[in-house]
Structure formats: structure tokens, C-alpha cells
Design an enzyme around this catalytic site. Structure first.
Site, PDB file in Angstrom:
ATOM      1  N   PRO A  51       8.619 -20.336 -27.516  1.00 52.90           N
ATOM      2  CA  PRO A  51       7.045 -20.416 -27.019  1.00 52.90           C
ATOM      3  C   PRO A  51       6.815 -21.064 -25.710  1.00 52.90           C
ATOM      4  CG  PRO A  51       7.471 -21.977 -28.886  1.00 52.90           C
ATOM      5  CD  PRO A  51       8.806 -21.269 -28.686  1.00 52.90           C
ATOM      6  N   GLU A  52       6.054 -20.546 -24.876  1.00 49.67           N
ATOM      7  CA  GLU A  52       5.698 -20.829 -23.705  1.00 49.67           C
ATOM      8  C   GLU A  52       4.155 -20.981 -23.852  1.00 49.67           C
ATOM      9  OE1 GLU A  52       7.218 -18.570 -20.211  1.00 49.67           O
ATOM     10  OE2 GLU A  52       9.137 -18.012 -21.614  1.00 49.67           O
ATOM     11  N   LYS A  99       2.658 -26.907 -22.945  1.00 47.31           N
ATOM     12  CA  LYS A  99       3.345 -26.367 -24.379  1.00 47.31           C
ATOM     13  C   LYS A  99       3.093 -27.120 -25.587  1.00 47.31           C
ATOM     14  CE  LYS A  99       6.793 -24.261 -21.368  1.00 47.31           C
ATOM     15  NZ  LYS A  99       8.236 -24.258 -20.743  1.00 47.31           N
ATOM     16  N   ARG A 133      19.407 -20.573 -16.389  1.00 48.53           N
ATOM     17  CA  ARG A 133      18.786 -19.745 -17.172  1.00 48.53           C
ATOM     18  C   ARG A 133      18.984 -18.171 -16.687  1.00 48.53           C
ATOM     19  NH1 ARG A 133      15.617 -24.121 -17.160  1.00 48.53           N
ATOM     20  NH2 ARG A 133      14.451 -24.444 -18.825  1.00 48.53           N
TER      21      ARG A 133
END
Length: 267
Positions: A2-3, A57, A257
Site C-alpha cells: 500500500p502506498e 503511508k 526495485r
DNA sequence: CCATGTACCTGAAGGC
DNA sequence: TGCCTTCAGGTACATG
């Protein structure tokens, strides 16, 4: 993963369900899931949830007597309302309210965390003290990268500069800006910088409008899926054709990433 | 200051 | 089938 948009989605849902409810019991089902400051579970019994907020977040529940419950979902954390929980194996904590309703905290990989504390110690205890500017919403601020050096993607992911961007939206922001994720920030001209700022706000707001990206783990508090994965321009599309130029989208590793970009559209 | 690597964890997916 | 490796990627921390 979740961002900001996924966390915002959860916060908006929680305002419909747990706002104004009184906390009755908070149970830690997996050791280490909850970290207590000078307040702990029992101290909040009977206290009403008077606000549900997002900062970067982080999810913040404000209670009476300056109590705070803070949640960071990290990679696979979930908050699930009532009986919408799917896999009970990964339940880590359980909130029960005075009307008997319940909110589960689940987390497969156990990276996420809940803090119970008072308002004064919250920023320090949770690490929220290090967060940078809020890019969208009522409390948003102005951000800039002047004087900043480094790889664009690394910079976008830095929570101490701008709070809330993660891997998916970082790639989307770079694509919309027409900037290669490995471009160095110090080489951006005014026009590119302006476009980058516009893209940060746009990509996050679109994500919020579509209730987040449900590609691997994210679900809402009722087990509902986000819709924004349908509208992603670049993330997860390696080997597919770019919507702008039809050339093949590439994937490399930047900032540790998986990073997706169009070699033609992004420079 | 910036970049990289490792740790924290589990499950899914792919190769053999 | 099963075993092994890799990947997913948020953040803290150590190191160059």
C-alpha cells in the site's frame, strides 16, 4: 504494498465504519505486532475515535485523552472490517469496539506495525517525525528538489522529502513526466521540474480516485479491490507496448526495485 | 550527502 | 511431486 492512494482509500473507508466508535479491547494476536508508548491497550478502553487521518503511508486514529493508534501496513498489512477477513492464519491484532463490531489487522509478512501511544510521543515513536511534505490533500505543502542531487527514482521514494510515494507510483510519475527513472535530479530544467511536480500530484490523485491498485496484495477494509491497476501506464507492463509510442517497455533494477520505463518516451 | 547492500518475513512462481 | 531459487518492495540500519 500500500502506498499513499491505497492508505487514503483505507482511511476514507474507516471514517465510514469506526469513526465515533468507542474502543473496547485491543488484542495482540502475534507477538511484536503492537508497540506501546506510555499508553497501552487498556488505557484506551472506552475512548472514542474522534478522527481518522493519513500522514504519508501512516494511518492515525485519534482518540480522546490524547490517545493515538498508528498503523503502518508496510508490504502486506491489511485492516479488515467485521467479517470480511479472508485468511485467518495471518491475523496479527484485533480491535473490538463497544458495540461489538471488530476491526482485524492482518499481515502475511509481518513487516507492518501498530503503535499505541499519546499524541506527544507519536511522531518520535513511530518515525513520523522524519516525514517530508504531504503531496496531496488538505494538509499538502509545497515541495521542491532544488539543491537536491541524486537519481530521480531514489528521490521520489524518499519519505523524508515527499511522504507517500512507493514503487508503483514512482514509475507512473516518471512515465507521465517523460523522465527516465535514472535521470539525475540536478540535471532537470525548470520545465521538467514543473512537469514532475504536476505528475506527482496527478498520479497520486488518480490513484485515490480509483481506490488504489490491487495487483498483488492490496484490498480495502471490506475485502474490496481497487481499480487503478486498470489505468497504470507503465508499472507491471514490461514486454508490452507503450501506450504512447508502441515501443516495448523495459524493466530494470533501480534503487533495489523493479523499475519499468519506456526507452523512447523517457529521457 | 548519496548509493548500495542486508535484514526483516512469507508465499507465489519458475526451473529442473 | 518436490526441491531450490528468485521475486515481490517498505523501511531501518550499516557501510563505502
Amino acid at each position: 504494498m500500500p502506498e499513499l492512494p491505497e492508505v487514503e482509500t483505507i482511511v476514507r473507508e474507516l471514517r465510514e465504519t469506526i469513526l465515533n466508535k468507542k474502543v473496547w479491547k485491543i488484542e495482540e494476536l502475534t507477538p511484536g505486532a503492537i508497540v506501546c508508548g506510555s499508553f497501552c491497550s487498556n488505557d484506551l478502553k472506552g475512548e472514542k475515535i474522534i478522527a481518522v487521518l493519513r500522514r504519508g503511508k501512516f494511518i492515525v486514529l485519534e482518540l480522546g485523552v490524547s490517545g493515538r493508534i498508528v498503523v503502518h501496513l508496510r508490504m502486506t498489512g491489511r485492516l479488515i472490517w467485521g467479517d470480511h477477513y479472508i485468511n485467518k492464519k495471518h491475523m496479527r491484532a484485533l480491535f473490538t469496539f463497544s458495540d461489538g463490531s471488530r476491526l482485524f489487522y492482518g499481515d502475511v509478512r509481518r513487516f507492518g506495525k501498530i503503535w499505541i501511544c499519546n499524541a506527544k510521543e507519536m511522531d518520535q515513536l513511530t518515525g513520523m517525525i522524519r516525514l517530508g511534505v504531504e503531496p496531496v490533500g488538505k494538509t499538502h505543502g509545497a515541495f521542491h528538489f532544488r539543491g537536491r542531487k541524486g537519481i530521480l527514482k531514489n528521490t521520489l521514494l524518499r519519505q523524508d522529502l515527499i511522504a507517500g510515494i512507493g514503487n508503483i507510483y514512482a514509475d507512473e510519475i516518471c512515465f507521465r513526466s517523460g523522465l527516465h527513472p535514472s535521470r539525475r535530479v540536478e540535471t532537470l530544467n525548470k520545465k521538467e521540474m514543473d512537469l514532475l511536480k504536476e505528475s506527482i500530484v496527478y498520479c497520486l490523485q488518480e490513484g485515490i480516485k480509483n481506490c488504489g491498485v490491487s495487483m498483488s496484495d492490496f484490498v480495502g477494509t471490506r475485502g474490496n479491490l481497487g481499480k487503478h491497476q486498470k489505468y497504470l501506464q507503465i508499472y507491471g507492463r514490461a514486454g508490452d507496448n507503450c501506450y504512447k509510442c508502441q515501443n516495448v517497455i523495459e524493466k530494470v533494477r533501480i534503487a533495489g526495485r523493479g523499475t519499468h520505463f519506456c526507452p523512447t518516451c523517457q529521457n
